[in-house]
Write a protein that holds these residues in place. Structure first.
Motif, PDB file in Angstrom:
ATOM      1  N   SER A   1      41.103  32.087  28.776  1.00 16.84           N
ATOM      2  CA  SER A   1      42.173  31.572  29.627  1.00 16.84           C
ATOM      3  C   SER A   1      43.204  30.811  28.807  1.00 16.84           C
ATOM      4  O   SER A   1      44.402  30.873  29.075  1.00 16.84           O
TER       5      SER A   1
ATOM      6  N   ASP B   1      43.833  37.188  34.603  1.00 14.33           N
ATOM      7  CA  ASP B   1      42.716  36.327  34.214  1.00 14.33           C
ATOM      8  C   ASP B   1      41.563  36.487  35.193  1.00 14.33           C
ATOM      9  O   ASP B   1      41.529  35.838  36.226  1.00 14.33           O
ATOM     10  N   GLU B   2      40.637  37.359  34.871  1.00 13.78           N
ATOM     11  CA  GLU B   2      39.490  37.665  35.737  1.00 13.78           C
ATOM     12  C   GLU B   2      39.915  37.828  37.189  1.00 13.78           C
ATOM     13  O   GLU B   2      39.373  37.185  38.084  1.00 13.78           O
TER      14      GLU B   2
END
Ligand SMILES: Nc1ncnc2c1ncn2[C@@H]1O[C@H](COP(=O)(O)OP(=O)(O)O)[C@@H](O)[C@H]1O
Ligand SMILES: [Mg+2]
Lengths: 289, 266
Positions: free
Chosen positions: B56, B168-169
């Protein structure tokens, strides 16, 4: 390929139940039980009030308690009718109401503005943090004589009410702002939003229910502040009526003022609940388009 | 280790010897250590690594939310210093604003950037139609399922027409079946619109199925440990769903190699 071609994945499309379908007998039963339950609760509430009034009246009349000290419902009622006919009660109620609402609006506005400022100025927040905690803990009632000397009889009532109420608004709203979803803030920053936009598009709308909760906590405190202020200095208002009534040993008058205070708190609370519906309506704060 | 952009493509994103430390009262955390890599125009790259390895952080650097402690992060040769309009970010949570309708959520970006309202409106409507949300424009987020919410978040990201997507995921909050369907759809959209994309995930299957290249990060401090070029025949990519891709030998091969590099101790 368009996304709609993918078709419905399990749990994907939230379809509402088809309209106009017959409700099942079990559901209708459940509905009726709900209604009965609601009626039962209201009946119990009214019953409690009635029981309280009856016990009070009987206890005073049977001289279980000294009616000179406690008064009793029928005496309070007749006292209230006399005061109403004089227009005295209306005048005092009006004065207290105006003072309370003014203090409520001022302390809410001041608390929210200060919370916004603390949010915008992290260093100030760090510096002021302990002072806020101490300021909240100081019993503001202790300041009544000082406010009286500084602000005079009329303004000191507002001063004390605002001082009593402002901290709870500031602290509650401040904590709400701090706990705003960090991911929403991050998102707005990635979309190029400024600090001011983060405040107006995320922090304030996300904290509407916190602000309403702070208002609910505030209204009671504003009323306390006003009554205490009136005890000290007023020539009018329900606080004055209570002090005056107890000085001439007219408990009917005192009880009468207290009943009106109860009605005022109820009315103010209902007012805020209506405001709450409006403020937290999802449709209120929306993209201006 | 220097990692160049995928075959014969101009570099779009570049990390040049980037390190990043977080400073907190309890100490200093070296999150990224001398990270260098490049990503080419139109390339889709997955980054896998264990939780806390700095994935991240890497995206935050690209998005201009934080500045590197040393080294440079650049987009098209320009050092990143603030959030760039070229970049669209999708977070793990859909972060839709519950007090706005789906259409109003989609319009958030243009609104923040002060774009022409009518044009943005038209674009948002078009995106929502394409993403299967035609009938839900006036709905509020809580009325939508998880997959629909994630599509709405995609529409919001796409409404500013970013040429680079950072994910991000973005699927980890979805249930398994929705997750596969949505990731296929989104990969398709990114490919068909020629976007450059970085997908952070800890799901190796997802990484291999969606990307042209997978970068594996080491545990903290995050370094790029290895890279794996995913070499499906172009025809397979276009035809097959990710579930079908998973049947191919190339998939299995890549999966095994990445699994080994991730060096998971249980
Ligand atoms: N704002 C922050 N302050 C301090 N430490 C942080 C911060 N953000 C992340 N970290 C630390 O940096 C490391 C990398 O975090 P992150 O990039 O979020 O990892 P990942 O996304 O791979 O799980 C973690 O050890 C995390 O605890
Ligand atoms: Mg992460």
């Amino acid at each position: 390929m368009s996304m709609s071609d993918v078709g419905k994945m399990p749990g994907e499309i939230a379809t509402p139940a088809p309209a106009g379908r017959q409700a099942s007998p079990a559901y209708l039963n459940w509905q009726r039980a709900q209604v009965r339950r609601r009626i039962g609760i209201v009946a119990a509430q009214l019953g409690l009030i009635a029981a309280f009034l009856v016990v009070w009246e009987v206890a005073a009349r049977m001289l279980w308690v000294n009616p000179l000290l406690t008064s009793y419902p029928s005496a309070v009622t007749s006292s209230m009718i006399t005061l109403l006919q004089d227009g005295v009660l209306f005048k005092h109620t009006w004065v207290t109401l105006v003072e309370t609402i003014t203090s409520f609006v001022a302390s809410t506005a001041l608390g929210v503005v200060l919370a916004v400022w603390l949010w915008l100025a992290p260093t100030a927040r760090r510096i002021l943090d302990p002072f806020l905690v101490v300021g909240n803990a100081v019993p503001k009632i202790a300041l009544v004589p000082i406010f009286y000397i500084w602000l005079g009889p009329a303004l000191s009532i507002y001063g004390i009410a605002i001082a009593v109420a402002v901290f709870i608004v500031l602290l509650m709203v401040h904590i709400g702002f701090e706990q705003t979803d960090k991911n929403k803030v991050k998102l707005v920053r990635t979309l190029g939003g400024t600090t001011w936009q983060i405040l107006t598009k995320v922090v304030l709308p996300a904290n509407r229910s916190v602000i309403v909760a702070a208002m609910k906590a505030n209204i009671g405190l504003s009323l306390v502040g006003v009554i205490v202020g009136e005890f000290q200095s007023a020539k009018a208002g329900l606080g004055y009526l209570i002090v005056y009534g107890s000085q001439i040993f007219q408990m009917d008058m005192v009880m009468c003022a207290i009943v009106i205070l109860g009605v005022i708190s109820l009315a103010l609370f209902v007012g805020i609940s209506l405001l709450e519906k409006w403020i937290t309506d999802v449709r209120l704060i929306r993209a201006e388009n | 280790m220097a990692i160049a952009a995928g075959t014969e493509r101009a570099a779009r994103l570049a990390f040049n010897d980037v390190s990043l430390s977080y400073f907190t009262p309890s100490g200093e955390t070296l999150a990224l250590d001398s990270v260098s890599f490049q990503i080419g125009v139109g390339e889709i790259v997955s980054i896998v690594g264990q939780s806390g390895c700095g994935k991240s952080t890497l995206l935050s650097l690209l998005a201009g939310l934080i500045a590197p402690t040393s080294g440079t992060v650049s987009i098209d040769g320009q050092a990143v210093s603030e959030p760039s309009a070229a970049i669209g970010f999708m977070l793990q949570q859909d972060t839709l604003f519950e007090w706005r309708t789906i259409l109003e959520n989609t319009l958030l970006g243009p609104e923040l950037r002060g774009h022409d309202r009518a044009a943005a409106h038209e674009r948002a409507e078009g995106l929502l139609d394409r993403y299967g949300l035609r009938d839900f424009k006036a709905h509020f987020p809580h009325q939508l399922s998880g997959g629909m919410r994630q599509r709405a978040a995609l529409a919001r990201t796409m409404c500013l027409d970013p040429s680079i997507l950072l994910l991000d995921e973005p699927f980890s909050a979805l249930d398994f079946q929705t997750r596969i369907a949505i990731s296929d759809e989104i990969a398709q959209i990114i490919r068909s619109e020629g976007k450059t994309a970085i997908l952070v995930t800890h799901d190796i299957n997802e990484a291999v199925a969606m990307a042209d290249r997978v970068l594996v990060m080491s545990r903290r401090p995050g370094r790029i440990k290895s890279q794996h070029v995913i070499d499906f025949a172009v025809a397979d990519r276009e035809r097959a769903s990710s579930l079908e891709l998973r049947e191919l030998p190339a998939f299995n091969h890549a999966f095994q190699a990445i699994w080994k590099d991730l060096d998971v101790h249980v």
